[in-house]
Design a protein around this motif. Structure first.
Motif, PDB file in Angstrom:
ATOM      1  N   ILE A 182      43.025  48.690  38.209  1.00  8.39           N
ATOM      2  CA  ILE A 182      41.909  47.806  38.506  1.00  8.39           C
ATOM      3  C   ILE A 182      42.473  46.418  38.822  1.00  8.39           C
ATOM      4  O   ILE A 182      43.317  45.911  38.081  1.00  8.39           O
ATOM      5  CB  ILE A 182      40.942  47.704  37.306  1.00  8.39           C
ATOM      6  N   ASP A 183      42.005  45.813  39.893  1.00 11.01           N
ATOM      7  CA  ASP A 183      42.434  44.460  40.268  1.00 11.01           C
ATOM      8  C   ASP A 183      41.922  43.466  39.232  1.00 11.01           C
ATOM      9  O   ASP A 183      40.709  43.354  39.012  1.00 11.01           O
ATOM     10  CB  ASP A 183      41.876  44.127  41.656  1.00 11.01           C
ATOM     11  N   ALA A 184      42.834  42.763  38.586  1.00 14.62           N
ATOM     12  CA  ALA A 184      42.463  41.829  37.522  1.00 14.62           C
ATOM     13  C   ALA A 184      41.559  40.716  38.015  1.00 14.62           C
ATOM     14  O   ALA A 184      40.792  40.134  37.238  1.00 14.62           O
ATOM     15  CB  ALA A 184      43.724  41.232  36.887  1.00 14.62           C
ATOM     16  N   ARG A 185      41.625  40.408  39.293  1.00 14.60           N
ATOM     17  CA  ARG A 185      40.802  39.329  39.829  1.00 14.60           C
ATOM     18  C   ARG A 185      39.326  39.711  39.906  1.00 14.60           C
ATOM     19  O   ARG A 185      38.456  38.835  39.947  1.00 14.60           O
ATOM     20  CB  ARG A 185      41.300  38.944  41.229  1.00 14.60           C
ATOM     21  N   HIS A 186      39.052  41.011  39.912  1.00 17.00           N
ATOM     22  CA  HIS A 186      37.675  41.471  40.106  1.00 17.00           C
ATOM     23  C   HIS A 186      37.129  42.263  38.933  1.00 17.00           C
ATOM     24  O   HIS A 186      35.908  42.339  38.751  1.00 17.00           O
ATOM     25  CB  HIS A 186      37.590  42.327  41.375  1.00 17.00           C
ATOM     26  N   GLY A 187      38.023  42.865  38.114  1.00 17.35           N
ATOM     27  CA  GLY A 187      37.560  43.679  37.001  1.00 17.35           C
ATOM     28  C   GLY A 187      36.909  44.968  37.481  1.00 17.35           C
ATOM     29  O   GLY A 187      36.973  45.330  38.658  1.00 17.35           O
ATOM     30  N   LEU A 188      36.281  45.687  36.553  1.00 22.65           N
ATOM     31  CA  LEU A 188      35.624  46.933  36.890  1.00 22.65           C
ATOM     32  C   LEU A 188      34.430  46.687  37.807  1.00 22.65           C
ATOM     33  O   LEU A 188      33.649  45.761  37.597  1.00 22.65           O
ATOM     34  CB  LEU A 188      35.151  47.642  35.617  1.00 22.65           C
ATOM     35  N   LYS A 189      34.312  47.544  38.823  1.00 21.21           N
ATOM     36  CA  LYS A 189      33.196  47.467  39.759  1.00 21.21           C
ATOM     37  C   LYS A 189      32.428  48.790  39.729  1.00 21.21           C
ATOM     38  O   LYS A 189      32.881  49.787  39.159  1.00 21.21           O
ATOM     39  CB  LYS A 189      33.704  47.198  41.182  1.00 21.21           C
ATOM     40  N   LEU A 241      45.365  46.816  34.575  1.00 24.92           N
ATOM     41  CA  LEU A 241      44.981  45.711  35.444  1.00 24.92           C
ATOM     42  C   LEU A 241      46.178  45.296  36.295  1.00 24.92           C
ATOM     43  O   LEU A 241      47.274  45.087  35.763  1.00 24.92           O
ATOM     44  CB  LEU A 241      44.487  44.520  34.623  1.00 24.92           C
ATOM     45  N   THR A 242      45.981  45.192  37.586  1.00 21.57           N
ATOM     46  CA  THR A 242      47.055  44.777  38.491  1.00 21.57           C
ATOM     47  C   THR A 242      46.821  43.346  38.959  1.00 21.57           C
ATOM     48  O   THR A 242      45.752  42.780  38.761  1.00 21.57           O
ATOM     49  CB  THR A 242      47.107  45.703  39.724  1.00 21.57           C
ATOM     50  N   LYS A 243      47.855  42.764  39.557  1.00 22.57           N
ATOM     51  CA  LYS A 243      47.776  41.411  40.137  1.00 22.57           C
ATOM     52  C   LYS A 243      47.367  40.368  39.101  1.00 22.57           C
ATOM     53  O   LYS A 243      46.656  39.403  39.412  1.00 22.57           O
ATOM     54  CB  LYS A 243      46.829  41.414  41.336  1.00 22.57           C
ATOM     55  N   ALA A 244      47.854  40.560  37.864  1.00 29.13           N
ATOM     56  CA  ALA A 244      47.475  39.658  36.767  1.00 29.13           C
ATOM     57  C   ALA A 244      48.012  38.247  36.966  1.00 29.13           C
ATOM     58  O   ALA A 244      47.502  37.300  36.350  1.00 29.13           O
ATOM     59  CB  ALA A 244      47.980  40.226  35.440  1.00 29.13           C
ATOM     60  N   ASP A 245      49.032  38.097  37.804  1.00 31.22           N
ATOM     61  CA  ASP A 245      49.588  36.763  38.061  1.00 31.22           C
ATOM     62  C   ASP A 245      48.689  35.923  38.966  1.00 31.22           C
ATOM     63  O   ASP A 245      48.925  34.721  39.114  1.00 31.22           O
ATOM     64  CB  ASP A 245      50.973  36.897  38.710  1.00 31.22           C
TER      65      ASP A 245
END
Length: 216
Positions: A130-137, A158-162
């Protein structure tokens, strides 16, 4: 350093060594009939088409081009198998949520992933990215429902946490954990990672090593 901290550090190092061992692309299966023998433990990576599955797999093994990332989301239309240290498989599943393909084609390769998840006895865990910038959709509910129904253990990564601030990341982790509390097949621990910075990668390696029961 306490004894428990020392043990954890040693386990992280063992996982690092494991994922530094030889790894190779085995095959891309376009049907369940083409799957390799189910003799080795496996983990699978699932997620939306642009969530960074290929980048995460490459980060885990310390290579840039093992799993082929694409600028065209939805390009992965096979079950891509990677063999690590002749001891376990990592499987890159077709993405979901968006793809530049006909609806018939999209449904075909997404159903392939579902059939694999339902019928693979040596699959130890699926990692849902899951993209950390957006969370669960909303689009993520369907694969979670399918995994729950099939009783396949899965863990949210969670990916792209940076790409977000630590305070925001903490909120996303908490919200995600709350969202999966009542899901029967979901692992309760949510891990945050960054393929670019390496954040969380050692912990995920250790999680995979433990899950597959691989020992050096």
């Amino acid at each position: 350093m306490t004894e428990s901290e020392q043990q954890h550090a040693e386990q992280l190092e063992a996982a690092r060594v494991l994922f530094a061992r030889p790894v190779s692309f085995v095959m891309g299966a376009v049907s369940v009939a083409q799957l390799p023998p189910d003799e080795l433990p496996e983990v699978a990576f699932a997620g939306r088409s642009n969530v960074g599955k290929s980048s995460l797999i490459n980060a885990l093994v310390g290579q840039k081009y093992l799993a082929r990332a694409s600028n065209e989301p939805g390009r992965t239309r096979e079950l891509n198998f990677f063999l690590l240290n002749d001891a376990m498989h990592m499987v890159d599943l077709p993405g979901y949520g968006w793809a530049r393909a006909s609806k018939t084609t999209v449904k075909k390769f997404q159903n392939l992933g579902r059939d694999y998840l339902r019928g693979r006895p040596n699959l130890k865990r699926a990692y849902l990215l899951i993209d950390a910038r957006h969370g669960l959709k909303e689009v993520d509910n369907e694969p979670m429902d399918a995994l729950d129904k099939a009783a396949v253990s899965y863990q949210i990564i969670l990916t792209k946490a940076d790409k977000i601030k630590p305070t925001e990341l903490a909120k996303v982790i908490e919200a995600t954990q709350n969202a999966i509390k009542k899901r029967p097949a979901a692992h309760p621990v949510v891990l945050a990672t960054s393929s670019e910075s390496g954040f969380g990668i050692p912990e995920l390696r250790l999680e995979i090593m433990r899950t597959c029961g691989v020992k050096l």
